[in-house]
Design a protein around this motif. Structure first.
Motif, PDB file in Angstrom:
ATOM      1  N   TRP A  52       0.825  -1.198   0.000  1.00  0.00           N
ATOM      2  CA  TRP A  52       0.000   0.000   0.000  1.00  0.00           C
ATOM      3  C   TRP A  52       0.856   1.243   0.000  1.00  0.00           C
ATOM      4  O   TRP A  52       1.883   1.296   0.655  1.00  0.00           O
ATOM      5  N   SER A  56      -2.993   8.707  -1.256  1.00  0.00           N
ATOM      6  CA  SER A  56      -4.135   8.265  -2.052  1.00  0.00           C
ATOM      7  C   SER A  56      -4.066   8.803  -3.465  1.00  0.00           C
ATOM      8  O   SER A  56      -4.828   8.403  -4.328  1.00  0.00           O
ATOM      9  N   SER A  58      -1.355   8.727  -5.487  1.00  0.00           N
ATOM     10  CA  SER A  58      -0.405   8.093  -6.395  1.00  0.00           C
ATOM     11  C   SER A  58      -1.078   6.972  -7.167  1.00  0.00           C
ATOM     12  O   SER A  58      -1.677   6.071  -6.607  1.00  0.00           O
ATOM     13  N   THR A  59      -1.009   7.060  -8.463  1.00  0.00           N
ATOM     14  CA  THR A  59      -1.584   5.999  -9.306  1.00  0.00           C
ATOM     15  C   THR A  59      -0.571   5.697 -10.386  1.00  0.00           C
ATOM     16  O   THR A  59      -0.594   6.281 -11.461  1.00  0.00           O
ATOM     17  N   TYR A  61      -0.139   2.960 -12.053  1.00  0.00           N
ATOM     18  CA  TYR A  61      -0.544   2.070 -13.149  1.00  0.00           C
ATOM     19  C   TYR A  61      -1.219   2.881 -14.255  1.00  0.00           C
ATOM     20  O   TYR A  61      -1.477   4.062 -14.130  1.00  0.00           O
ATOM     21  N   GLY A 233      -6.853  -2.391 -11.296  1.00  0.00           N
ATOM     22  CA  GLY A 233      -6.900  -0.990 -10.875  1.00  0.00           C
ATOM     23  C   GLY A 233      -8.175  -0.265 -11.252  1.00  0.00           C
ATOM     24  O   GLY A 233      -8.358   0.898 -10.903  1.00  0.00           O
ATOM     25  N   LYS A 234      -9.060  -0.944 -11.989  1.00  0.00           N
ATOM     26  CA  LYS A 234     -10.310  -0.298 -12.396  1.00  0.00           C
ATOM     27  C   LYS A 234     -11.386  -0.437 -11.321  1.00  0.00           C
ATOM     28  O   LYS A 234     -11.365  -1.375 -10.528  1.00  0.00           O
ATOM     29  N   ASN A 235     -12.327   0.481 -11.358  1.00  0.00           N
ATOM     30  CA  ASN A 235     -13.503   0.356 -10.497  1.00  0.00           C
ATOM     31  C   ASN A 235     -14.569  -0.456 -11.231  1.00  0.00           C
ATOM     32  O   ASN A 235     -14.975  -0.092 -12.335  1.00  0.00           O
ATOM     33  N   THR A 259     -11.168  -2.899  -8.222  1.00  0.00           N
ATOM     34  CA  THR A 259     -11.841  -2.457  -6.998  1.00  0.00           C
ATOM     35  C   THR A 259     -13.324  -2.709  -7.224  1.00  0.00           C
ATOM     36  O   THR A 259     -13.931  -2.094  -8.094  1.00  0.00           O
TER      37      THR A 259
ATOM     38  N   THR B 267      -6.364   0.655  -5.966  1.00  0.00           N
ATOM     39  CA  THR B 267      -7.518   1.529  -6.149  1.00  0.00           C
ATOM     40  C   THR B 267      -7.034   2.959  -6.388  1.00  0.00           C
ATOM     41  O   THR B 267      -6.216   3.472  -5.617  1.00  0.00           O
ATOM     42  N   SER B 268      -7.557   3.578  -7.428  1.00  0.00           N
ATOM     43  CA  SER B 268      -7.036   4.905  -7.775  1.00  0.00           C
ATOM     44  C   SER B 268      -7.601   5.998  -6.874  1.00  0.00           C
ATOM     45  O   SER B 268      -6.953   7.008  -6.646  1.00  0.00           O
ATOM     46  N   ASN B 269      -8.803   5.797  -6.361  1.00  0.00           N
ATOM     47  CA  ASN B 269      -9.438   6.859  -5.566  1.00  0.00           C
ATOM     48  C   ASN B 269      -9.993   6.331  -4.238  1.00  0.00           C
ATOM     49  O   ASN B 269     -11.187   6.446  -3.961  1.00  0.00           O
ATOM     50  N   PRO B 270      -9.098   5.730  -3.404  1.00  0.00           N
ATOM     51  CA  PRO B 270      -9.596   5.107  -2.168  1.00  0.00           C
ATOM     52  C   PRO B 270     -10.324   6.089  -1.258  1.00  0.00           C
ATOM     53  O   PRO B 270     -11.306   5.728  -0.619  1.00  0.00           O
ATOM     54  N   GLU B 271      -9.842   7.326  -1.224  1.00  0.00           N
ATOM     55  CA  GLU B 271     -10.463   8.278  -0.294  1.00  0.00           C
ATOM     56  C   GLU B 271     -11.864   8.643  -0.759  1.00  0.00           C
ATOM     57  O   GLU B 271     -12.778   8.805   0.063  1.00  0.00           O
ATOM     58  N   ILE B 273     -13.937   6.708  -2.565  1.00  0.00           N
ATOM     59  CA  ILE B 273     -14.806   5.554  -2.334  1.00  0.00           C
ATOM     60  C   ILE B 273     -15.133   5.439  -0.844  1.00  0.00           C
ATOM     61  O   ILE B 273     -16.285   5.226  -0.458  1.00  0.00           O
TER      62      ILE B 273
END
Lengths: 368, 368
Positions: A52, A56, A58-59, A61, A233-235, A259, B267-271, B273
Motif C-alpha cells: 500500500w 491516495s 499516487s496511481t 498504473y 486498478g479499475k472500479n 476495486t 484503487t485509484s481513488n480510495p479516499e 470511495i
C-alpha cells in the motif's frame, strides 16, 4: 498529532510495478489447456503482496483504456457469439488432438429436472456445442415430481463413470429439491460449473486456484480481456449477488485486481454507485433495470441478465426473445463497449463450460 | 424504445419488508451457543430472495442510524475491550455449565512457529483468555527453522485428540513453510479460525452457513450489532483484501446485506470511495493510512490495523505501542463511532476465538 499522522503515513512503494511484473509471469503454466484457448491467466499468477501507498493520489498504473466518446458515438458491441464460436472451435481442435493422442474424449453429464423453457434452451445449447466439438454428452432428465434420491443417483453414476469429466446440474431446481444437498453429492473434480463451496472458497482466496471457475463469470472476464479492457486498478460494479453469477464474478474481478462494489436489491443509491464504475456487470434478471444515466461515459458494460419476453411474430426459437438487465439503446450511447442480449455473455457461458470440461479431462489424463 | 425501457422496468416490490421479516426469524436456533452469547444471527437467517425494484429511488428500509455530529462533537468510542470482556465472561459461564452437565470442556490447540513479537503477544492473549474461561489450552511451539512435517504432525495430533475442538495456526508462518498445505491438514470441524476454503466458500454463498466465521470479521460485526449500528442496506467500504480479514469481512458484511466495496492497494481513488461509506472497516496495517478527510460525517469506523511502534518510555507490554490504520485524532472528529487501537477490534478477535472453540465443542457433544 496531525503532522505525526502525516509523517507516519509516508510509505515508499516503488516495488509495486516490479512485483506485479514478477507475479504475473509466475504460474503461467498451471492451466496448460486453458492457456492454449483462453486469454485469461491462472488466478494465482495475478496475486502479489499487498503493498500500500499511504498517498491516495499516487496511481502509478495505466489510466483506464476506455476510449472517449463524442456525444454522437455509439458503443462498440462486444460480439460474444463470435468470440464464443472461436473458443468452441478451438476446443474442438483440442478434443480431436486428445482423441488422436490418447484415444479419449472429454465427457459431460447433465442433469435436467422439470421443463422450464429457459432451462431446456440452455441444455439444448450445451448439447449442440458438445456435438460440435466432439465432447461426449449425456442428459439425465427427470420430471418435476422426481425425488432427491433419483437426482443424487444420477449424479453418483456420473461421479463413478470415468468417461465423464464434468457434471452439471441445470439450475434452478424445483423448490422441493435441496440444491445444497444435491450439489454436495457432485465430485469436486467434476464440478465444471464451479459452484462447490470449495471451488468458491479458492476463487475468493488469494494464493489459491479453484479447480474450476464458474462459467458465466469466466466468460465475462474472457470477454473483457479479448476486448482489450484493462481490469487491474479499475472500479468495477457488479449488480446482483446470486451464487451463480453476481458473487463469483465479483470474486473473480477482485482476483483480477479490480476495486469491486457489489450492488444488491437493498442498495439505496445503485445508480450513483454504478456511475462510478469503469466496468459494469449486471446479473439481476430484471429487464432494463440499468438505465443510460447509471453508466459513466466510456464505461464497459457486460449484461448478464436474460429475461424471456413473449412477442408475437418474434423470429427467435421458442417464440420469445431475450431482454437484458441493461437498457441497451440508452446505455450504448454512453458506454464505450457493451454486450448485447442475446449474443453477448450467454454464448460465452456455454463456451466456458466446454473449456472447463476439456480442462477436467486434460487434468484427469495429464494431457498437455 | 426509451419509454418501453421505462415501462418494462416497473417491478412492484411490496414484499420486500415482509420477506425480510420472515427470513430473519428463520433458522435463529441453528447456533444455540453463539446465540446465547453473541448478538450476531446465523447467516442463513439473513438471506432472502432477490427482489429488485427497478426504481433506484425507492428506499423502503430505515435510514442510516448514525447520529449527526455538530462540528465540535467527537465520535463515540466503541469499547472493544469492554465488549470482549463481557463476551469472554459469558463464555466462561457456558464452559462451567458444560463441565457441570457433561464433564467436558472445550479444548484449543495452538501452533506457533518462530518468535515474531506480534505473534507472541497474540498467543499470550489467547492463552490468558482460555485460562480465564476454563478452556483447555495447549501450545505447540516450533523454532523458525522447523520443517513442514513437524508442523503438520502437531496439527494431526490435535486433529485426532478428541479433547481439542479447535486448532489455530498462528499466522503468518515463516516463508519457507507452505501455508496452504499446512492449513489444509487441519480438520474442517476444528477450523476455529474459519480459514479453510470450504468455510470461506460457505461464508460467501447465500443459503450456506460456514462451520466457523473467521474471528476478526465476526468480532467486527458483533461490535457493530452491539453498538446499535444497522448494517442492512448500508454502504460499507472494506480497505484491504487479506484472506484473514479484508476478504472475510467483506463477505460477512455482504451476508448482512450491506452494499460492500473492497478497496485495494491499486484503487485509484480510495479516499473518494471510502467517503461514500456509512461503515468503514480498515485492515491494511499501515499506520494512519485513513485520514479524516476519507471519512463521511457520521460514518462508523472499525480500525483493524495494528502496527507496533517502539516508543521510549512506552508503558505498554513489550515496550511498544500499537497504531491503527486510521488517523484516530482526525477521524474521531468526523465519524459517529470509532474503535480505538488498541482496545477496539483486537480484543474481539480473541473473544470470537473462544466463542468458536466453545461452539465447536458444543456441536461435538450436541450440548445446547
Amino acid at each position: 498529532m496531525a503532522l505525526k499522522c502525516k509523517l507516519r503515513s509516508i510509505v515508499v512503494c516503488l516495488w509495486r510495478r516490479q512485483t506485479l511484473l514478477r507475479s504475473t509471469s509466475r504460474n503461467l503454466n498451471t492451466l496448460a489447456t486453458d492457456n492454449r484457448i483462453l486469454k485469461s491467466p491462472p488466478l494465482v499468477s495475478l496475486d502479489f503482496p499487498d503493498l500500500w501507498t499511504s498517498s491516495s493520489t499516487s496511481t502509478s498504473y495505466d489510466a483506464p483504456s476506455t476510449h472517449n466518446l463524442g456525444n454522437e458515438e455509439i458503443a462498440r458491441i462486444i460480439d460474444g457469439k463470435q468470440i464464443a464460436d472461436e473458443i468452441i472451435s478451438a476446443v474442438g481442435v483440442e478434443v480431436r488432438r486428445m482423441k488422436n493422442a490418447i484415444g479419449e474424449v472429454p465427457g459431460l453429464g447433465v442433469i435436467l429436472v422439470g421443463e422450464r423453457r429457459d432451462s431446456l434452451t440452455y441444455v439444448n445449447n450445451k448439447t449442440k456445442a458438445c456435438e460440435e466439438t466432439g465432447i461426449k454428452f449425456e442428459l439425465a432428465q427427470f420430471p418435476d415430481t422426481c425425488t432427491e434420491d433419483e437426482v443424487c443417483d444420477a449424479i453418483m453414476r456420473f461421479n463413478t463413470d470415468p468417461s465423464f469429466h464434468g457434471i452439471l446440474v441445470q439450475l434452478p431446481l424445483p423448490q422441493h429439491l435441496n440444491e445444497e444437498k444435491i450439489l454436495g453429492v457432485l465430485r469436486l473434480e467434476k464440478d465444471v460449473d464451479g459452484f462447490h463451496p470449495m471451488n468458491m472458497g479458492h476463487l475468493a482466496m488469494r494464493g489459491r486456484e479453484p479447480l474450476f471457475i464458474p462459467c458465466t463469470p469466466k466468460g465475462c472476464v474472457e470477454l473483457l480481456i479479448r476486448s482489450g479492457v484493462e481490469i487491474m486498478g479499475k472500479n468495477a460494479v457488479v449488480i446482483g449477488r446470486s451464487n451463480i453469477v453476481g458473487l463469483p464474478v465479483s470474486l473473480l474481478l477482485q482476483r483480477h485486481n479490480a476495486t469491486v462494489s457489489v450492488v444488491n436489491e437493498l442498495t439505496s443509491n445503485p445508480e450513483e454507485i454504478t456511475r462510478e464504475a469503469d466496468i459494469v456487470v449486471s446479473a439481476v434478471g430484471i429487464p432494463n433495470l440499468v438505465r443510460g444515466n447509471w453508466i459513466k461515459r466510456g464505461a464497459v458494460v457486460l449484461d448478464v441478465g436474460t429475461h424471456p419476453v413473449e412477442e408475437e411474430g418474434c423470429c427467435e426459437e421458442g417464440g420469445y426473445r431475450l431482454i437484458g438487465d441493461v437498457c441497451f439503446e440508452e446505455a450504448s450511447r454512453v458506454a464505450s463497449s457493451i454486450t448485447p442480449v442475446p449474443g453477448g455473455v450467454g454464448p460465452m457461458t456455454v463456451a466456458m463450460l466446454l473449456c472447463n470440461t476439456l480442462q477436467s479431462a486434460s487434468r484427469r489424463y495429464k494431457f498437455v
